[in-house]
Design a protein around this motif. Structure first.
Motif, PDB file in Angstrom:
ATOM      1  N   ILE A  12       0.860  -1.180   0.000  1.00 39.09           N
ATOM      2  CA  ILE A  12       0.000   0.000   0.000  1.00 39.09           C
ATOM      3  C   ILE A  12       0.896   1.229   0.000  1.00 39.09           C
ATOM      4  N   VAL A  13       0.704   2.100  -0.976  1.00 35.73           N
ATOM      5  CA  VAL A  13       1.483   3.333  -1.074  1.00 35.73           C
ATOM      6  C   VAL A  13       0.648   4.460  -0.494  1.00 35.73           C
ATOM      7  N   GLY A  14       1.063   4.966   0.658  1.00 36.20           N
ATOM      8  CA  GLY A  14       0.324   6.039   1.323  1.00 36.20           C
ATOM      9  C   GLY A  14      -0.262   5.573   2.639  1.00 36.20           C
ATOM     10  N   ALA A  15       0.077   6.282   3.725  1.00 36.47           N
ATOM     11  CA  ALA A  15      -0.413   5.917   5.058  1.00 36.47           C
ATOM     12  C   ALA A  15      -1.391   6.954   5.579  1.00 36.47           C
ATOM     13  N   GLY A  16      -2.300   7.405   4.706  1.00 35.73           N
ATOM     14  CA  GLY A  16      -3.434   8.180   5.180  1.00 35.73           C
ATOM     15  C   GLY A  16      -4.486   7.241   5.754  1.00 35.73           C
ATOM     16  N   VAL A  17      -5.618   7.790   6.159  1.00 35.02           N
ATOM     17  CA  VAL A  17      -6.608   6.944   6.818  1.00 35.02           C
ATOM     18  C   VAL A  17      -7.193   5.912   5.857  1.00 35.02           C
ATOM     19  N   ALA A  18      -7.268   6.217   4.562  1.00 39.00           N
ATOM     20  CA  ALA A  18      -7.796   5.241   3.604  1.00 39.00           C
ATOM     21  C   ALA A  18      -6.869   4.037   3.503  1.00 39.00           C
ATOM     22  N   GLY A  19      -5.562   4.281   3.329  1.00 43.35           N
ATOM     23  CA  GLY A  19      -4.619   3.183   3.219  1.00 43.35           C
ATOM     24  C   GLY A  19      -4.499   2.379   4.494  1.00 43.35           C
ATOM     25  N   LEU A  20      -4.527   3.057   5.644  1.00 44.10           N
ATOM     26  CA  LEU A  20      -4.425   2.350   6.923  1.00 44.10           C
ATOM     27  C   LEU A  20      -5.673   1.515   7.189  1.00 44.10           C
ATOM     28  N   ALA A  21      -6.838   2.048   6.826  1.00 37.71           N
ATOM     29  CA  ALA A  21      -8.073   1.270   7.006  1.00 37.71           C
ATOM     30  C   ALA A  21      -8.057   0.029   6.128  1.00 37.71           C
ATOM     31  N   ALA A  22      -7.573   0.171   4.887  1.00 37.71           N
ATOM     32  CA  ALA A  22      -7.469  -0.991   4.003  1.00 37.71           C
ATOM     33  C   ALA A  22      -6.478  -2.004   4.558  1.00 37.71           C
ATOM     34  N   ALA A  23      -5.363  -1.523   5.105  1.00 36.95           N
ATOM     35  CA  ALA A  23      -4.357  -2.428   5.668  1.00 36.95           C
ATOM     36  C   ALA A  23      -4.930  -3.259   6.799  1.00 36.95           C
ATOM     37  N   HIS A  24      -5.790  -2.677   7.615  1.00 38.71           N
ATOM     38  CA  HIS A  24      -6.407  -3.442   8.707  1.00 38.71           C
ATOM     39  C   HIS A  24      -7.231  -4.603   8.180  1.00 38.71           C
ATOM     40  N   ARG A  25      -8.012  -4.352   7.157  1.00 39.46           N
ATOM     41  CA  ARG A  25      -8.871  -5.416   6.634  1.00 39.46           C
ATOM     42  C   ARG A  25      -8.045  -6.488   5.934  1.00 39.46           C
ATOM     43  N   LEU A  26      -6.956  -6.085   5.294  1.00 35.53           N
ATOM     44  CA  LEU A  26      -6.106  -7.067   4.617  1.00 35.53           C
ATOM     45  C   LEU A  26      -5.362  -7.937   5.621  1.00 35.53           C
ATOM     46  N   THR A  27      -4.742  -7.323   6.609  1.00 37.81           N
ATOM     47  CA  THR A  27      -3.995  -8.117   7.585  1.00 37.81           C
ATOM     48  C   THR A  27      -4.923  -9.007   8.410  1.00 37.81           C
ATOM     49  N   SER A  28      -6.141  -8.527   8.668  1.00 38.34           N
ATOM     50  CA  SER A  28      -7.107  -9.359   9.405  1.00 38.34           C
ATOM     51  C   SER A  28      -7.505 -10.592   8.618  1.00 38.34           C
ATOM     52  N   ALA A  29      -7.408 -10.506   7.279  1.00 37.12           N
ATOM     53  CA  ALA A  29      -7.734 -11.646   6.423  1.00 37.12           C
ATOM     54  C   ALA A  29      -6.522 -12.536   6.163  1.00 37.12           C
ATOM     55  N   GLY A  30      -5.395 -12.249   6.814  1.00 36.82           N
ATOM     56  CA  GLY A  30      -4.210 -13.076   6.654  1.00 36.82           C
ATOM     57  C   GLY A  30      -3.330 -12.691   5.490  1.00 36.82           C
ATOM     58  N   VAL A  31      -3.562 -11.518   4.903  1.00 39.19           N
ATOM     59  CA  VAL A  31      -2.768 -11.063   3.770  1.00 39.19           C
ATOM     60  C   VAL A  31      -1.620 -10.205   4.302  1.00 39.19           C
ATOM     61  N   THR A  32      -0.379 -10.620   4.026  1.00 36.06           N
ATOM     62  CA  THR A  32       0.759  -9.839   4.489  1.00 36.06           C
ATOM     63  C   THR A  32       0.822  -8.530   3.710  1.00 36.06           C
TER      64      THR A  32
END
Length: 463
Positions: A12-32
């Motif tokens: 994910i390029v960009g650590a604004g709230v959109a990218g961080l929110a997406a990262a939470h859902r991805l890591t919760s699904a087991g996606v590194t």
């Protein structure tokens, strides 16, 4: 020597709230996942400057307790929202009028709209000189102050305003989005709401909610903003705007977020960085602002932006408006809205000091501080000569414009392996940014499948 390749399922390029929110859902699904941020801090435009114990937001977009994504986004469970006083204060013709105050719930968990707050508009004056008593709260007081001299206009203005706000407050979102679309200022006039009511309440309110002083925003987006106002409470994160992205970042697995790493090119399977070379992956999600995203993906549409300037002052004794958002209906100065934020959130100022934050929409005047001080003296009805200026933050590209026709659900999947999210793909609000991150994560997971595809090696710390 061969350079090491640091791999992850998704970059994910960009650590604004959109990218961080997406990262939470991805890591919760087991996606590194690896989140790369060029700045030394997360949050993007949701940043807060710390000066001598004060916490000064650079943009200070208003939030609403009615935003569902604040409750639905993983990582924000501990977010504390500080609410403004119910409704808003409107400064018109030298007087303050309380408008739009909901009754009932209204805390951080959301607020329900009691339609009695809108039904107060049914009480209208018999004549301009002999008013009938009306509710001291809700929209009744504003409707009374805005009524014209004739009995007909005095009755029509509040009744039409009452009907429109009640309809918006109780309408499903899908019904609002099915309405014909035009610029917000044209839509309000077409709905039969008198110009005096629009200029005296709806225009300054929508300008504050949308950061758009001329109401060029899509009427559908304006309706969504009014709906959030009518069904919730205006609020701000305790401790500053940057608390929200910092909570998201801290709740991610250690080593997920990497600040000070600038992406120079992207494709569906790799990201090249200025600091650490190439990072290979299965998919890339661009979560930067629209301008930065277009630099990495030429041809991506870049919207116009609304500039925002925020001026912060401190003083010993706060103005007497309490914890209210104060709007200017007269437009006789640069300030669109202002508030004593230290009364809304005491953590934003040291003990014994008050903090007033004021927002200018559009191009600021040359003598910003002088013009703002003179305007604030009129708005608050007090001298500002002894106020101390703490900071003036001007952001030229603060909020993406949402002019009609505006696609509220711009595609987040550009092609398999390449995705984009941010407030420029949804609505230009924190709610829109968080929601676009959720949409992008859902599209990405659907393409990747349910399980991770490769192991993640740690990124080195940027120099």
């Amino acid at each position: 020597m061969l350079q090491p390749v640091y791999q992850a399922d998704v970059v994910i390029v960009g650590a604004g709230v959109a990218g961080l929110a997406a990262a939470h859902r991805l890591t919760s699904a087991g996606v590194t996942t690896a989140v790369l941020e060029a700045a030394p801090y997360v949050g993007g435009r949701m940043s807060t400057e710390k000066v001598d114990g004060f916490r000064l937001d650079r943009i200070g977009q208003l939030l609403s307790t009615a935003y569902p994504e604040l409750r639905l986004t993983p990582g924000l469970e501990s977010l504390v929202l500080r609410s403004f006083a119910p409704g808003v204060l409107v400064h018109s013709e030298g007087r303050h009028h309380r408008a739009g105050a909901p009754v009932g719930g209204g805390g951080a968990g959301g607020a329900r709209t009691a339609l009695s707050a809108v039904r107060a508009l049914a009480a209208v004056p018999r004549t301009a000189s002999a008013p009938r008593p009306v509710s001291a709260t809700g929209l009744g007081r504003t409707a009374r102050s805005l009524a014209s001299g004739s009995r007909t206009s005095a009755i029509v203005a509040p009744l039409r305003l009452r009907a429109e706000l009640a309809r918006i407050a109780t309408s499903p979102v899908e019904r609002l989005l099915a309405r014909p679309e035009s610029a917000a200022r044209h839509a309000l006039a077409a709905r039969g709401i008198p110009a005096r009511a629009v200029d005296g309440f709806l225009r300054p309110l929508l300008a504050a909610l949308l950061c758009d002083p001329e109401l060029t925003t899509s009427s559908r987006c304006a309706d969504l903003a009014l709906r959030s106002f009518a069904t919730g409470r205006l609020c701000m994160p305790e401790g500053g705007a940057d608390v929200l992205p910092e909570l998201l970042a801290r709740a991610l697995p250690p080593g997920t977020v990497h600040t000070g790493v600038r992406a120079t090119s992207v494709s569906t399977t790799r990201v090249t960085t200025a600091e650490h070379g190439e990072l290979r992956c299965q998919a890339v999600l661009l979560a930067t602002d629209a301008s930065a995203a277009a630099e990495l993906l030429p041809g991506l549409r870049v919207p116009d932006f609304h500039p925002v300037t925020v001026v912060h002052h401190t003083m010993e004794e706060p103005p007497s408006t309490g914890a209210s958002l104060l709007l200017d209906a007269d437009r006789d100065g640069p300030v669109a809205h202002t508030s004593v934020v230290s009364l809304v959130d005491p953590s934003r100022a040291p003990v014994g000091r008050a903090l007033v934050s004021s927002t200018i929409l559009g191009t600021p005047p040359d003598d910003v501080d002088g013009a703002v001080r003179a305007h604030l003296a009129r708005l608050y009805g007090t001298s500002t000569t002894r106020w101390e200026t703490l900071a003036v933050h001007h952001t030229a590209r603060a909020v993406p414009a949402m002019r009609p026709p505006h696609d509220l659900r711009r595609p987040v999947r550009l092609l398999a392996g390449l995705y984009v999210c941010g407030d420029h793909r949804d609505t230009s609000t924190v709610q829109g940014a968080l929601h676009s991150g959720r949409r992008a994560a859902s599209a990405l997971l659907a393409d990747l499948g349910t399980g991770p595809t490769q192991l993640a090696d740690p990124l080195p710390t940027a120099a």
